[in-house]
Design an enzyme around this catalytic site. Structure first.
Site: not given
Lengths: 291, 146
Positions: A253, A248
């Site tokens: 994430r 990410c």
């Protein structure tokens, strides 16, 4: 002795249901010996406004990263961090946090680098606990330090470095879990988030775009196994034996997606590239694909 | 450090600097809780967002002719760190003159010892909040910017 697994029916269809607990399971087991609950948030003060009774604070930035080298803490540092929180090697650790468990999933992934045997996420995270009106407290627990052995960090199995990603292009699937605007290169950072000094936009060549949030329900819990399979196996054609790399912006994430692929769908070879776009988008002479 | 801080803000910086780590977080939370709510006339209005803060924070700086600077902030309760930074700036700079605010160095928070408990990355927000306040003041009180 690890605590019993949560036999919630939703979890039964996941590959490793023992990696998740419901808020009800956690409430029922809060007083059990052998359990330590950690809160790991984006907002460093949130814990102090009220947390699950007995939960200890873990800050991803201060407690998990080396102060000087851009890397995680070493084996001694990890042992000391755990010991100070009353965690032994046999302790069942349940982690939860704000913002869809981003940093909780990241912390779980770091625990996994050190091979901690029993580490679980609270499905729905902090938001679910609070929304259900369960008890919180501002009292910080008195913690009796535990003994934690010095166990070497093993990056090979679940962590990818820039060189690994370069070698992976064209060899195996890459999953970019950022927002669509970051994937196309229109945005250099998350919508509404600070610009963190990335010089180039776009994505790693050959990467598929599956924003992390597709794996979550609006209340922060994970989608069902069938829904997840439809996305990762149905839409982008991943298979459980594939050698997959997720990334990410700075690796939080993509820890969420790493958790989904590894523990909920049972993929055996998933690595998280924690250098992610902040490294890739600034590195000299790495290839970028746009849009 | 460059120019002297307004006395109110200097007192807060000193207050933090004298605390130990745990006390600093408690103090930051006190400033978060002490941040006044938006007045009714601003509630529901679209204020400028401080994008450098990882959690939402909105700021409005107002000034009348020759009057003191008035600062207004909005942040959700789930964002106590941003609220704490806003609370410090409100307590230290609300009521100062435009010149005093414009002369406040953006790195004013360096001496507070907060970076070690909040992380240096998150401390960037304090400078960003102040920068946006200054820009709003320059736009609203052009004479003061000379």
């Amino acid at each position: 002795m690890p605590l019993p697994a949560d036999h919630d029916p939703k979890f039964a269809a996941y590959a490793h249901p023992e990696r998740l607990v419901t808020t009800q399971w956690l409430e029922d087991h809060l007083a059990d010996d052998g359990l330590v609950v950690l809160e790991c948030n984006e907002d460093v003060l949130l814990y102090h406004t009220g947390h699950i009774p007995g939960a200890r604070k873990l800050d991803w930035h201060i407690d998990l990263n080396d102060e000087v080298t851009r890397d995680y803490i070493d084996a001694e540092g990890f042992a000391a961090m755990c010991a100070a929180r009353g965690i032994g090697r046999g302790t069942t650790v349940v982690i939860y946090g704000d913002n869809f468990n981003w940093w909780a999933a990241y912390a779980l992934w770091v625990f996994s680098l050190f091979g901690h045997p029993d580490v679980r996420l609270l499905d729905g995270g902090r938001a679910a606990w609070v929304a259900e009106g369960r008890d919180t407290t501002t009292d910080e627990p008195a913690v009796a330090p535990a003994d934690y052995p010095v166990v070497a960090r093993d990056d090979a199995a679940i962590r990818a470095f820039k060189e690994d990603v370069l070698a992976h292009i064209g060899q195996g699937p890459l999953v970019d879990v950022r927002s669509p605007g970051e994937f196309t290169g229109e945005l250099l950072h998350m919508p509404d988030y600070p610009q963190e000094g990335v010089q180039r936009g776009g994505h790693v060549p050959t990467a598929s775009s599956v924003p992390w949030k597709r794996a979550a329900n609006e209340d922060g819990t994970f989608k069902t196994a069938d829904e997840l399979r439809a996305i990762y196996e149905g839409e982008i054609g991943l298979a459980s034996g594939d050698d997959v790399v997720t990334y990410c912006r700075i690796g939080e994430r993509s820890s969420h997606t790493w958790f989904v692929l590894t523990h909920l769908l049972g993929f055996e070879h998933v690595r998280n590239y924690d250098g992610s776009w902040v490294e890739w988008g600034n590195a000299v002479r790495v290839p970028i694909e746009k849009p | 450090m460059g120019a002297a801080l307004p006395p109110g803000l200097q007192a807060i910086v000193d207050e933090f600097a004298e605390c130990d780590r745990t006390e600093r977080l408690d103090l930051l939370l006190e400033y978060a809780n002490g941040l006044p709510d938006l007045p009714e006339r601003l509630a529901g209005q679209e204020l400028e967002r401080v994008h450098e803060c990882q959690t939402p924070l909105f700021v409005q700086a107002e000034v009348d002719a020759d009057g003191p600077v008035r600062l207004f902030f909005a942040a959700p309760d789930e964002a106590p760190t941003s609220k704490g930074f806003a609370g410090i700036i409100h307590a230290g700079l609300d009521g100062c003159t435009v010149d005093e605010v414009l002369a406040t160095p953006s790195e004013f928070a360096l001496g507070m010892g907060l970076a070690e408990v909040v992380s240096p990355l998150r401390m960037r927000s304090t400078g960003a909040i102040l920068a946006r306040i200054k820009r709003q003041l320059v736009e609203r009180a052009p004479d003061a910017a000379s």
